[in-house]
Design a protein around this motif. Structure first.
Motif, PDB file in Angstrom:
ATOM      1  N   ILE A   1     -14.170  26.511  15.882  1.00  0.00           N
ATOM      2  CA  ILE A   1     -13.134  26.326  14.874  1.00  0.00           C
ATOM      3  C   ILE A   1     -11.959  27.241  15.237  1.00  0.00           C
ATOM      4  CG2 ILE A   1     -14.678  25.653  13.016  1.00  0.00           C
ATOM      5  CD1 ILE A   1     -14.586  28.527  11.986  1.00  0.00           C
ATOM      6  N   CYS A   2     -10.788  26.965  14.660  1.00  0.00           N
ATOM      7  CA  CYS A   2      -9.585  27.733  14.961  1.00  0.00           C
ATOM      8  C   CYS A   2      -9.169  28.592  13.782  1.00  0.00           C
ATOM      9  CB  CYS A   2      -8.437  26.785  15.345  1.00  0.00           C
ATOM     10  SG  CYS A   2      -8.675  25.975  16.935  1.00  0.00           S
ATOM     11  N   TYR A   3      -8.626  29.744  14.094  1.00  0.00           N
ATOM     12  CA  TYR A   3      -8.213  30.709  13.064  1.00  0.00           C
ATOM     13  C   TYR A   3      -7.190  30.104  12.108  1.00  0.00           C
ATOM     14  CZ  TYR A   3      -6.464  35.064  11.020  1.00  0.00           C
ATOM     15  OH  TYR A   3      -6.084  36.052  10.149  1.00  0.00           O
ATOM     16  N   SER A   4      -6.346  29.191  12.600  1.00  0.00           N
ATOM     17  CA  SER A   4      -5.285  28.621  11.771  1.00  0.00           C
ATOM     18  C   SER A   4      -5.800  27.663  10.707  1.00  0.00           C
ATOM     19  CB  SER A   4      -4.267  27.885  12.657  1.00  0.00           C
ATOM     20  OG  SER A   4      -4.898  26.820  13.350  1.00  0.00           O
ATOM     21  N   GLU A   5      -7.080  27.263  10.802  1.00  0.00           N
ATOM     22  CA  GLU A   5      -7.647  26.385   9.775  1.00  0.00           C
ATOM     23  C   GLU A   5      -7.681  27.121   8.434  1.00  0.00           C
ATOM     24  OE1 GLU A   5     -11.401  24.774  11.017  1.00  0.00           O
ATOM     25  OE2 GLU A   5     -10.672  24.378  13.056  1.00  0.00           O
ATOM     26  N   GLU A   6      -7.466  26.380   7.364  1.00  0.00           N
ATOM     27  CA  GLU A   6      -7.328  27.003   6.046  1.00  0.00           C
ATOM     28  C   GLU A   6      -8.592  27.735   5.617  1.00  0.00           C
ATOM     29  OE1 GLU A   6      -6.011  25.831   1.459  1.00  0.00           O
ATOM     30  OE2 GLU A   6      -5.858  24.356   3.076  1.00  0.00           O
ATOM     31  N   ASN A   7      -9.729  27.089   5.814  1.00  0.00           N
ATOM     32  CA  ASN A   7     -11.008  27.703   5.448  1.00  0.00           C
ATOM     33  C   ASN A   7     -11.894  27.799   6.680  1.00  0.00           C
ATOM     34  OD1 ASN A   7     -10.560  27.858   2.512  1.00  0.00           O
ATOM     35  ND2 ASN A   7     -10.617  25.612   2.598  1.00  0.00           N
ATOM     36  N   LEU A   8     -12.303  29.004   7.021  1.00  0.00           N
ATOM     37  CA  LEU A   8     -13.139  29.204   8.202  1.00  0.00           C
ATOM     38  C   LEU A   8     -14.615  29.096   7.807  1.00  0.00           C
ATOM     39  CD1 LEU A   8     -11.330  32.199   9.950  1.00  0.00           C
ATOM     40  CD2 LEU A   8     -10.971  29.743  10.262  1.00  0.00           C
ATOM     41  N   ASP A   9     -15.313  28.168   8.439  1.00  0.00           N
ATOM     42  CA  ASP A   9     -16.730  27.939   8.167  1.00  0.00           C
ATOM     43  C   ASP A   9     -17.545  29.049   8.823  1.00  0.00           C
ATOM     44  OD1 ASP A   9     -19.301  27.050   7.841  1.00  0.00           O
ATOM     45  OD2 ASP A   9     -18.917  25.004   8.558  1.00  0.00           O
ATOM     46  N   SER A  10     -18.113  29.930   8.033  1.00  0.00           N
ATOM     47  CA  SER A  10     -18.843  31.082   8.569  1.00  0.00           C
ATOM     48  C   SER A  10     -20.166  30.686   9.214  1.00  0.00           C
ATOM     49  CB  SER A  10     -19.097  32.114   7.467  1.00  0.00           C
ATOM     50  OG  SER A  10     -19.850  31.546   6.412  1.00  0.00           O
ATOM     51  N   ARG A  11     -20.538  29.402   9.106  1.00  0.00           N
ATOM     52  CA  ARG A  11     -21.753  28.945   9.782  1.00  0.00           C
ATOM     53  C   ARG A  11     -21.493  28.685  11.266  1.00  0.00           C
ATOM     54  NH1 ARG A  11     -22.887  23.986   5.865  1.00  0.00           N
ATOM     55  NH2 ARG A  11     -20.634  23.869   6.292  1.00  0.00           N
ATOM     56  N   LYS A  12     -20.234  28.599  11.644  1.00  0.00           N
ATOM     57  CA  LYS A  12     -19.880  28.362  13.041  1.00  0.00           C
ATOM     58  C   LYS A  12     -19.983  29.667  13.834  1.00  0.00           C
ATOM     59  CE  LYS A  12     -18.669  23.981  12.690  1.00  0.00           C
ATOM     60  NZ  LYS A  12     -19.297  22.895  13.463  1.00  0.00           N
ATOM     61  N   ASN A  13     -20.263  29.521  15.127  1.00  0.00           N
ATOM     62  CA  ASN A  13     -20.474  30.699  15.968  1.00  0.00           C
ATOM     63  C   ASN A  13     -19.313  31.020  16.906  1.00  0.00           C
ATOM     64  OD1 ASN A  13     -22.953  31.209  14.858  1.00  0.00           O
ATOM     65  ND2 ASN A  13     -24.100  30.110  16.441  1.00  0.00           N
ATOM     66  N   VAL A  14     -18.392  30.066  17.080  1.00  0.00           N
ATOM     67  CA  VAL A  14     -17.273  30.296  18.001  1.00  0.00           C
ATOM     68  C   VAL A  14     -15.960  30.088  17.253  1.00  0.00           C
ATOM     69  CG1 VAL A  14     -16.144  29.632  20.157  1.00  0.00           C
ATOM     70  CG2 VAL A  14     -18.646  29.543  19.986  1.00  0.00           C
ATOM     71  N   LEU A  15     -15.116  31.113  17.292  1.00  0.00           N
ATOM     72  CA  LEU A  15     -13.810  31.066  16.638  1.00  0.00           C
ATOM     73  C   LEU A  15     -12.726  31.277  17.694  1.00  0.00           C
ATOM     74  CD1 LEU A  15     -11.965  31.129  14.072  1.00  0.00           C
ATOM     75  CD2 LEU A  15     -12.330  33.619  14.048  1.00  0.00           C
ATOM     76  N   ILE A  16     -11.732  30.391  17.718  1.00  0.00           N
ATOM     77  CA  ILE A  16     -10.596  30.503  18.636  1.00  0.00           C
ATOM     78  C   ILE A  16      -9.399  31.067  17.871  1.00  0.00           C
ATOM     79  CG2 ILE A  16      -8.983  29.233  20.121  1.00  0.00           C
ATOM     80  CD1 ILE A  16     -11.209  27.099  20.453  1.00  0.00           C
ATOM     81  N   LEU A  17      -8.848  32.156  18.365  1.00  0.00           N
ATOM     82  CA  LEU A  17      -7.647  32.722  17.754  1.00  0.00           C
ATOM     83  C   LEU A  17      -6.429  31.966  18.304  1.00  0.00           C
ATOM     84  CD1 LEU A  17      -8.409  36.565  17.841  1.00  0.00           C
ATOM     85  CD2 LEU A  17      -8.876  34.913  16.030  1.00  0.00           C
ATOM     86  N   ASP A  18      -5.962  30.990  17.546  1.00  0.00           N
ATOM     87  CA  ASP A  18      -4.867  30.134  18.009  1.00  0.00           C
ATOM     88  C   ASP A  18      -3.520  30.556  17.435  1.00  0.00           C
ATOM     89  OD1 ASP A  18      -5.627  29.404  15.452  1.00  0.00           O
ATOM     90  OD2 ASP A  18      -5.190  27.281  15.722  1.00  0.00           O
ATOM     91  N   THR A  19      -3.455  31.749  16.886  1.00  0.00           N
ATOM     92  CA  THR A  19      -2.200  32.328  16.413  1.00  0.00           C
ATOM     93  C   THR A  19      -2.032  33.705  17.048  1.00  0.00           C
ATOM     94  OG1 THR A  19      -3.310  33.249  14.476  1.00  0.00           O
ATOM     95  CG2 THR A  19      -2.251  31.109  14.203  1.00  0.00           C
ATOM     96  N   ILE A  20      -0.783  34.115  17.209  1.00  0.00           N
ATOM     97  CA  ILE A  20      -0.493  35.390  17.871  1.00  0.00           C
ATOM     98  C   ILE A  20      -0.625  36.544  16.882  1.00  0.00           C
ATOM     99  CG2 ILE A  20       1.334  36.713  19.013  1.00  0.00           C
ATOM    100  CD1 ILE A  20       2.379  34.037  20.103  1.00  0.00           C
ATOM    101  N   GLY A  21      -1.224  37.664  17.349  1.00  0.00           N
ATOM    102  CA  GLY A  21      -1.239  38.873  16.543  1.00  0.00           C
ATOM    103  C   GLY A  21      -2.573  39.241  15.922  1.00  0.00           C
ATOM    104  N   GLN A  22      -3.623  38.466  16.216  1.00  0.00           N
ATOM    105  CA  GLN A  22      -4.926  38.742  15.588  1.00  0.00           C
ATOM    106  C   GLN A  22      -5.902  39.510  16.480  1.00  0.00           C
ATOM    107  OE1 GLN A  22      -3.305  35.839  14.398  1.00  0.00           O
ATOM    108  NE2 GLN A  22      -3.189  37.132  12.590  1.00  0.00           N
TER     109      GLN A  22
END
Length: 398
Positions: free
Chosen positions: A276-297
């Motif tokens: 899932i991507c950081y820019s998504e409104e709600n991050l599903d905490s059941r997922k194991n891989v997060l992509i930081l698709d915004t600058i500054g995180q």
């Protein structure tokens, strides 16, 4: 004359590259259009800090901040060689009175640049020793200081054919060096005007840590889970991760790509289809891989992480490992890190591992499950003991 010819050839190569679709080369060329007119608008009688790119700017930042505090009436000008510095310096939130590109290092360009900018003094960061720039400053009695100097035996200054370049850096007023090896090399070419101060980036990362604003969105996603952070990941790092992902099904992974653009994010989504991507409104905490698709995180990701796999180590462009280290994260990276002495130091202290394969990465993660607390404590102590380079530099100007 030979050096002048090389400069013109280099400039021509960048120009041709820009015409064949190289985006970085195009920015390099476009940014220098009408440079004389642009510099005329900048404040004169400033203190000029010249940085190759954003990484070198980070080394200058604590000195710029301290200089501003000590000499509040002086103007501060920063010049860059690379587009990456010009495009991203503002993210550091540093007050500057002017920013510009440094023109190509020809005699005429540097005469005009120094005539128009008229700085009181110049700081060159790390190893930005442009011969004509230094020569023209020397002829005008403008003191030139080298900040965070880092030299290696294989550089031109120390070769039998490097006479022209040796003559150039001997004109530097004073070197503020990072380690003893640089001092030894300077002595070997009859330069004894140096002070060992260490790496200013230790001051930078400690300061940033103290000013960090917590990221609740990231914290809510992790829910106190351990996380591996891929920081400034190039393709090679993500390929290695993808090759062993099945063995890391129970690990939480955050990926911050080296370049945040449509192409790189699309590639990562293909490599990690369940991410899932950081820019998504709600991050599903059941997922194991997060992509930081915004600058500054990235800094916040390191603050919430448990381990770091730092990018650039397969291309000789290792990203700043002190950024995760200040949070006590054990670190791993690729094998091409000879230009970065802190990498060897971390390996020697058992704070880091060199990764060549997916199996190496899995072994590192498993090893640190039992050792990370002790390693983390050692890293943070190591970082704290090496702050203070900025204070030593400013003391020179008391």
């Amino acid at each position: 004359m030979f050096y002048q010819a090389l400069i013109y050839i280099y400039n021509s190569a960048i120009f041709l590259s820009s015409k064949f679709g190289n985006e970085k080369a195009k920015k390099w060329i476009d940014g220098r259009k009408n440079w004389r007119h642009n510099i005329e608008k900048l404040p004169k009688n400033s203190t000029l800090f010249h940085c190759a790119s954003l990484g070198e700017f980070d080394q200058a930042v604590p000195v710029i901040q301290a200089w501003r505090k000590k000499f509040p009436n002086e103007k501060i000008l920063v010049s860059f060689f690379s587009p990456s510095g010009m495009e991203h310096y503002h993210k550091r939130g540093i007050q500057l009175d002017g920013v510009c590109y440094l023109p190509m290092d020809t005699n005429r360009n540097m005469q005009d640049f120094l005539e128009l900018a008229a700085p009181l003094r110049i700081f060159l960061i790390k190893y930005e020793f442009w011969p004509n720039f230094i020569k023209e400053a020397y002829s005008r009695n403008i003191p030139v200081f080298s900040l965070a100097t880092l030299l290696r035996p294989n550089q031109l200054y120390f070769k039998w054919y490097g006479t022209f370049f040796r003559k150039s850096i001997r004109k530097v007023t004073h070197f503020f060096t990072q380690h003893e090896e640089t001092n030894t090399l300077l002595k070997s070419i009859d330069c004894d005007q140096f002070t060992l101060v260490g790496d200013t980036r230790f001051d930078t990362v400690i300061s940033r840590k103290s000013q960090r604003i917590p990221d609740e969105k990231l914290a809510n996603f992790l829910k106190n889970r351990r996380a591996l952070i891929l920081g400034s990941a190039w393709e090679k790092e993500t390929e290695i991760l993808a090759s062993c992902l099945e063995k890391l099904q129970h690990e939480t992974i955050i990926i911050a790509p080296h370049q945040v653009n449509t192409t790189s994010i699309s590639r990562l989504k293909r490599q990690f289809p369940d991410a899932i991507c950081y820019s998504e409104e709600n991050l599903d905490s059941r997922k194991n891989v997060l992509i930081l698709d915004t600058i500054g995180q990235l800094a916040n990701a390191y603050a919430h992480g448990s381990l770091a796999f730092v990018g650039g180590g397969y291309h000789g462009s290792l990203h700043n490992i002190l950024e995760p280290a200040v949070y006590g994260l054990p670190i791993c990276f690729g094998p091409k890190h000879l230009k970065f002495p802190e990498a060897s130091t971390f390996l020697d202290h058992n704070f880091a591992r060199e990764i060549k394969t997916g199996e190496d990465l899995v072994n590192f993660i498993n090893e640190m499950k039992n050792q990370s607390e002790d390693v983390s404590s050692g890293i943070q102590t190591f970082i704290e003991q090496r702050q203070g380079a900025t204070e030593k530099i400013l003391a020179f100007f008391s």
